[in-house]
Scaffold this active site. Structure first.
Site, short mmCIF file in Angstrom:
data_model
loop_
_atom_site.label_atom_id
_atom_site.label_comp_id
_atom_site.label_asym_id
_atom_site.label_seq_id
_atom_site.Cartn_x
_atom_site.Cartn_y
_atom_site.Cartn_z
CG HIS A 26 -1.82 1.15 1.35
ND1 HIS A 26 -3.16 1.08 1.06
CD2 HIS A 26 -1.59 2.44 1.74
CE1 HIS A 26 -3.71 2.25 1.25
NE2 HIS A 26 -2.79 3.10 1.66
CD GLU A 27 1.76 3.88 3.63
OE1 GLU A 27 2.22 4.89 3.06
OE2 GLU A 27 0.67 3.90 4.23
CG HIS A 30 0.33 5.87 -1.11
ND1 HIS A 30 -0.78 6.18 -1.85
CD2 HIS A 30 -0.12 5.40 0.09
CE1 HIS A 30 -1.86 5.89 -1.14
NE2 HIS A 30 -1.49 5.41 0.03
#
Length: 235
Positions: A26-27, A30
């Site tokens: 997820h990170e 980004h």
């Protein structure tokens, strides 16, 4: 409080990998999208990486989920170190920030899909590892869907809030963006304080059920079917 250490160890073992992968990818997503749109802040800090150590927050990624598992909380909650994004370095800051924000939940939906597909071949393994991996993949599907739905809530600093800020007219986006410093407190109050107050007043106020459990359970039959399961998963 008495604990069955072997049962606790097994439970932790089937949760650790899905949670770490869900938060890490997820990170990293980004950071990767921000990098591709002109901001190399996360890249220079080594955050465009699938190495969990780059993203782990000692409290949010380890302590908090572990405590919730130990005390058998009705749902799991956690977070990683946020990936830094220098919005002004993006080529078209308002538009590109929408893509950066959407990358995290998209990564979780992709990971849930991969977990479901892998479930179809897990039974080629011997019984013991097959059972363990099957449980791990089931949890991976649920964790990633929960993380995707949670982060799509239109409340800054969640990804959905940042997407909304990028898409709404300025007159609505500005006051919404100002909520960012209070967003996490609003979220915690909604998930923990309101249900407690509701119970004290004899009312059923379960914001988690309304905003997270219901949409996740709506999606789970599709992912269960993709995994070849005879019975749909439920959160």
């Amino acid at each position: 409080m008495d604990f069955d250490l072997s049962a606790l160890a097994y439970t932790a073992s089937i949760w650790v990998l899905p949670v770490l992968l869900a938060i890490t990818l997820h990170e990293a997503a980004h950071g990767f999208i921000a990098w591709s749109y002109g901001d190399d802040t996360a890249y220079k800090l080594g955050r465009v990486s699938i190495n969990p150590l780059k993203h782990i927050h000692p409290i949010g990624t380890i302590l908090l989920p572990l405590l919730l598992i130990v005390f058998k909380a009705p749902f799991l909650f956690g977070y990683a170190k946020p990936v830094p994004v220098a919005t002004h370095r993006l080529r078209r800051p308002r538009r590109d920030m929408v893509y950066v924000a959407a990358a995290g939940p998209t990564a979780n939906l992709i990971l849930a899909t991969i977990s479901a597909v892998l479930f179809n071949i897990v039974w080629l393994l011997p019984d013991a590892p097959a059972m363990w991996l099957a449980q791990t993949l089931k949890i991976s599907i649920i964790v990633n869907l929960v993380l995707a739905v949670l982060n799509l809530l239109p409340l800054p600093p969640l990804d959905g809030g940042r997407i909304a800020v990028g898409l709404l007219p300025i007159s609505l986006a500005v006051p919404l963006a100002r909520l960012e410093r209070y967003g996490i407190f609003i979220l915690l109050a909604a998930f923990f304080l309101l249900p407690y107050l509701g119970r004290e007043l004899g009312l059923s106020i379960n914001v988690f059920d309304w905003l997270i459990r219901t949409p996740v359970n709506w999606m789970l039959p599709f992912f269960s079917s993709l995994a070849g399961m005879t019975e749909a998963l439920r959160l």
